[in-house]
Scaffold this motif. Structure first.
Motif, PDB file in Angstrom:
ATOM      1  N   ARG A  43      -9.262  -2.890  -9.594  1.00  0.00           N
ATOM      2  CA  ARG A  43     -10.108  -1.786 -10.040  1.00  0.00           C
ATOM      3  C   ARG A  43     -10.766  -1.033  -8.889  1.00  0.00           C
ATOM      4  N   ALA A  44     -10.512  -1.444  -7.650  1.00  0.00           N
ATOM      5  CA  ALA A  44     -11.099  -0.761  -6.489  1.00  0.00           C
ATOM      6  C   ALA A  44     -10.579   0.670  -6.401  1.00  0.00           C
ATOM      7  N   THR A  45     -11.372   1.524  -5.802  1.00  0.00           N
ATOM      8  CA  THR A  45     -10.962   2.911  -5.610  1.00  0.00           C
ATOM      9  C   THR A  45      -9.843   3.001  -4.581  1.00  0.00           C
ATOM     10  N   HIS A  46      -9.953   2.221  -3.495  1.00  0.00           N
ATOM     11  CA  HIS A  46      -8.958   2.240  -2.415  1.00  0.00           C
ATOM     12  C   HIS A  46      -8.693   0.831  -1.901  1.00  0.00           C
ATOM     13  N   ASN A  47      -7.431   0.530  -1.674  1.00  0.00           N
ATOM     14  CA  ASN A  47      -6.998  -0.665  -0.949  1.00  0.00           C
ATOM     15  C   ASN A  47      -6.103  -0.169   0.185  1.00  0.00           C
ATOM     16  N   SER A  48      -6.719   0.272   1.269  1.00  0.00           N
ATOM     17  CA  SER A  48      -5.982   0.811   2.422  1.00  0.00           C
ATOM     18  C   SER A  48      -5.563  -0.349   3.319  1.00  0.00           C
ATOM     19  N   TRP A  49      -4.361  -0.247   3.899  1.00  0.00           N
ATOM     20  CA  TRP A  49      -3.898  -1.349   4.727  1.00  0.00           C
ATOM     21  C   TRP A  49      -3.016  -0.890   5.880  1.00  0.00           C
ATOM     22  N   GLY A  50      -2.866  -1.795   6.843  1.00  0.00           N
ATOM     23  CA  GLY A  50      -1.986  -1.559   7.978  1.00  0.00           C
ATOM     24  C   GLY A  50      -1.502  -2.888   8.519  1.00  0.00           C
ATOM     25  N   VAL A  51      -0.320  -2.847   9.149  1.00  0.00           N
ATOM     26  CA  VAL A  51       0.260  -4.044   9.766  1.00  0.00           C
ATOM     27  C   VAL A  51       1.239  -3.601  10.852  1.00  0.00           C
ATOM     28  N   LEU A  52       1.261  -4.344  11.944  1.00  0.00           N
ATOM     29  CA  LEU A  52       2.229  -4.113  13.019  1.00  0.00           C
ATOM     30  C   LEU A  52       3.340  -5.136  12.874  1.00  0.00           C
TER      31      LEU A  52
END
Length: 116
Positions: A43-52
C-alpha cells in the motif's frame, strides 16, 4: 531480507528501507514482489529501488522520479554490488520538492550503516 521500518518522517511522509542479496534482474523483481506481499509495503506510495549487477545497474523509481538514480549513485560510491536497496515512502499529503532526494539518501545511508 532486512527491513528497517519507520526510520523517519518528513512533513507527514513516512519512510522505510529494505535490502538483500540478489544476483539477477529476475531476483531483484522477485525481491520487491516478496516485500510487497506484506500489505503495508504493497500500500506504499513508492517502492523505489536500485541494484548494481555484473550485467549493469538496474533501477525502478516507482513514480518517485529520480529516486532510483540516487540509490544507484550511493551504491556505486560504496562499491556494493549484488545487493538491492528499496526505499519505501508513504506520502503524507505535503510535497517535499527537492528534499525528497535528501530523504532517499538518508534512507539508503541508514541501510548501509545498519545492514548485517
Amino acid at each position: 531480507m532486512q527491513v528497517f521500518d519507520a526510520i523517519f518522517t518528513d512533513r507527514g511522509s513516512k519512510y522505510a528501507v529494505s535490502g538483500g542479496k540478489v544476483g539477477s534482474r529476475d531476483e531483484a523483481v522477485e525481491f520487491v514482489k516478496t516485500l510487497c506481499r506484506t500489505r503495508k509495503f504493497a500500500r506504499a506510495t513508492h517502492n523505489s529501488w536500485g541494484v548494481l549487477l555484473p550485467e549493469g545497474p538496474l533501477k525502478n523509481d516507482d513514480g518517485e522520479s529520480g529516486a532510483g538514480m540516487v540509490i544507484l549513485r550511493m551504491l556505486e560510491r560504496e562499491g556494493l554490488e549484488g545487493e538491492i536497496v528499496v526505499v519505501t515512502r508513504w506520502f503524507g499529503g505535503r510535497k517535499l520538492g527537492g528534499d525528497r532526494f535528501r530523504r532517499v539518501q538518508d534512507a539508503v545511508r541508514h541501510y548501509l550503516d545498519n545492514r548485517g
